[in-house]
Design a protein around this motif. Structure first.
Motif, short mmCIF file in Angstrom:
data_model
loop_
_atom_site.label_atom_id
_atom_site.label_comp_id
_atom_site.label_asym_id
_atom_site.label_seq_id
_atom_site.Cartn_x
_atom_site.Cartn_y
_atom_site.Cartn_z
N LYS A 23 1.08 -0.97 0.29
CA LYS A 23 0.14 -0.28 -0.10
C LYS A 23 0.87 1.29 0.67
CE LYS A 23 -3.45 2.43 2.66
NZ LYS A 23 -3.10 3.48 2.72
N ARG A 26 2.56 1.80 -3.67
CA ARG A 26 1.56 2.52 -4.92
C ARG A 26 1.38 4.44 -4.14
NH1 ARG A 26 -0.53 -2.38 -3.53
NH2 ARG A 26 -2.66 -1.37 -2.15
N GLU A 27 1.47 4.45 -3.16
CA GLU A 27 1.51 5.64 -2.50
C GLU A 27 2.39 6.73 -2.84
OE1 GLU A 27 0.05 6.14 1.34
OE2 GLU A 27 -1.82 5.27 1.01
#
Length: 74
Positions: A23, A26-27
């Motif tokens: 996560k 991806r950010e």
């Protein structure tokens, strides 16, 4: 690379290899891609800009360092 999404996927993969959770990777990839796009647009539309300063700032943010000190007025 066929699209900007390919760049984001590639950067996300690299960030995961560097130890970030999926996560977070991806950010980071999305923010990095947005920054690159913004800098490219700035270079195209504005002459005489100091993109090197912006790149240095982005890299320092990624490393968790404080923002660079402002330069003295001239």
């Amino acid at each position: 690379m066929e699209s900007i999404d390919d760049l984001t996927v590639m950067l996300s993969s690299l960030a995961e290899r560097e130890g970030l959770e999926a996560k977070d990777a991806r950010e980071v990839a999305a923010i990095t891609t947005a920054a690159i796009r913004g800098l490219l647009l700035q270079e195209l539309l504005t002459t005489g800009t100091r993109s090197e300063d912006a790149v240095t700032f982005i890299l320092r943010m990624r490393e968790g360092r404080a923002a660079p000190r402002s330069r003295p007025e001239r």
